[in-house]
Design a protein around this motif. Structure first.
Motif, mmCIF file in Angstrom:
data_model
loop_
_atom_site.group_PDB
_atom_site.id
_atom_site.type_symbol
_atom_site.label_atom_id
_atom_site.label_comp_id
_atom_site.label_asym_id
_atom_site.label_seq_id
_atom_site.Cartn_x
_atom_site.Cartn_y
_atom_site.Cartn_z
ATOM 1 N N GLU A 22 0.659 -4.202 8.507
ATOM 2 C CA GLU A 22 0.816 -5.359 7.962
ATOM 3 C C GLU A 22 -0.388 -6.349 8.038
ATOM 4 O O GLU A 22 -0.890 -6.474 9.379
ATOM 5 N N PHE A 23 -0.691 -7.196 7.170
ATOM 6 C CA PHE A 23 -1.878 -8.235 7.216
ATOM 7 C C PHE A 23 -1.474 -9.510 6.542
ATOM 8 O O PHE A 23 -0.711 -9.444 5.684
ATOM 9 N N THR A 24 -1.771 -10.511 7.238
ATOM 10 C CA THR A 24 -1.563 -11.806 6.624
ATOM 11 C C THR A 24 -2.855 -12.272 6.450
ATOM 12 O O THR A 24 -3.959 -12.041 6.624
ATOM 13 N N SER A 25 -2.902 -13.376 5.205
ATOM 14 C CA SER A 25 -3.993 -13.891 4.717
ATOM 15 C C SER A 25 -3.757 -15.506 4.865
ATOM 16 O O SER A 25 -2.534 -16.109 4.681
ATOM 17 N N SER A 26 -4.913 -16.242 4.796
ATOM 18 C CA SER A 26 -4.794 -17.516 5.050
ATOM 19 C C SER A 26 -4.510 -18.115 3.460
ATOM 20 O O SER A 26 -4.098 -19.497 3.293
ATOM 21 N N ALA A 27 -4.668 -17.559 2.552
ATOM 22 C CA ALA A 27 -4.453 -17.726 0.997
ATOM 23 C C ALA A 27 -3.437 -16.865 0.564
ATOM 24 O O ALA A 27 -3.121 -15.819 0.813
ATOM 25 N N ALA A 71 -7.971 -8.185 -3.727
ATOM 26 C CA ALA A 71 -6.984 -8.881 -4.012
ATOM 27 C C ALA A 71 -7.393 -10.291 -5.024
ATOM 28 O O ALA A 71 -8.191 -10.757 -4.517
ATOM 29 N N LEU A 72 -6.637 -10.715 -5.682
ATOM 30 C CA LEU A 72 -6.669 -12.077 -6.335
ATOM 31 C C LEU A 72 -5.875 -13.110 -5.452
ATOM 32 O O LEU A 72 -4.623 -12.734 -5.273
ATOM 33 N N VAL A 73 -6.617 -14.190 -4.813
ATOM 34 C CA VAL A 73 -5.779 -15.020 -4.029
ATOM 35 C C VAL A 73 -5.781 -16.338 -4.404
ATOM 36 O O VAL A 73 -6.578 -16.675 -5.237
ATOM 37 N N ASP A 74 -4.861 -17.233 -4.040
ATOM 38 C CA ASP A 74 -4.660 -18.666 -4.403
ATOM 39 C C ASP A 74 -5.300 -19.205 -3.184
ATOM 40 O O ASP A 74 -4.392 -19.858 -2.483
ATOM 41 N N ASP A 77 -12.080 -19.355 0.301
ATOM 42 C CA ASP A 77 -12.477 -18.686 1.418
ATOM 43 C C ASP A 77 -11.239 -17.986 2.459
ATOM 44 O O ASP A 77 -11.174 -18.447 3.527
ATOM 45 N N PRO A 78 -10.278 -17.100 1.823
ATOM 46 C CA PRO A 78 -9.427 -16.654 2.933
ATOM 47 C C PRO A 78 -9.709 -15.755 3.873
ATOM 48 O O PRO A 78 -11.062 -15.142 3.862
ATOM 49 N N ARG A 98 -21.722 -13.038 1.549
ATOM 50 C CA ARG A 98 -21.464 -13.331 0.115
ATOM 51 C C ARG A 98 -22.730 -12.827 -0.400
ATOM 52 O O ARG A 98 -23.812 -13.121 -0.033
ATOM 53 N N PRO A 99 -22.725 -12.192 -1.876
ATOM 54 C CA PRO A 99 -24.146 -11.905 -2.354
ATOM 55 C C PRO A 99 -24.609 -13.237 -3.033
ATOM 56 O O PRO A 99 -24.242 -14.294 -2.958
#
Length: 133
Positions: A22-27, A71-74, A77-78, A98-99
């Motif tokens: 399991e992983f959690t995202s800030s977004a 993943a597409l996140v809402d 900078d998640p 970031r590139p």
């Protein structure tokens, strides 16, 4: 998110107590757009998502295998954190730079915003001038 087994042994479900990784995202996760494995001959562990959580179904992460999930996140900078425990090992977070195109895109956005401000000021000045005639 890239998950890589840098060890010299496969990590099977017993290393994770038979539980999902399991992983959690800030977004909030909107969708998982891509799932890749390197080498491509090794199976990609299926992933599901719900809200801010990504769950990799119990499976084997082979030695020197890298899994990439895009993943597409809402949210901006998640960050992603591992919730799963790993016996005889650790999760280590690596920040990906970031590139250069991101910096270019930010500059373009700032220039576009500046042009918008100039256009608004010019429009207000023309309106004020026309009203005083």
């Amino acid at each position: 998110m890239t998950l890589t087994n840098v060890g010299n042994r496969d990590l099977d479900t017993s290393h994770f107590g038979g539980q999902a990784i399991e992983f959690t995202s800030s977004a909030r996760v909107v969708d998982v757009l891509a799932k890749l494995s390197s080498p491509s001959s090794q199976r990609v562990i299926p992933v599901s998502f719900n809200g801010n959580r990504l769950d990799l179904t119990p499976g084997t992460l082979h030695r020197r295998q890298a899994l990439v999930y895009r993943a597409l996140v809402d949210g901006a900078d998640p960050t992603v954190d591992a919730v799963a425990t790993l016996s005889n090992g650790d999760f280590v977070r690596h920040q990906v730079t970031r590139p250069d195109e991101s910096a270019f895109q930010r500059r373009v956005a700032l220039i576009a915003a500046a042009i918008g401000v100039v256009a608004s000021v010019a429009s207000a000045a023309i309106s004020a001038f026309a009203a005083n005639r």
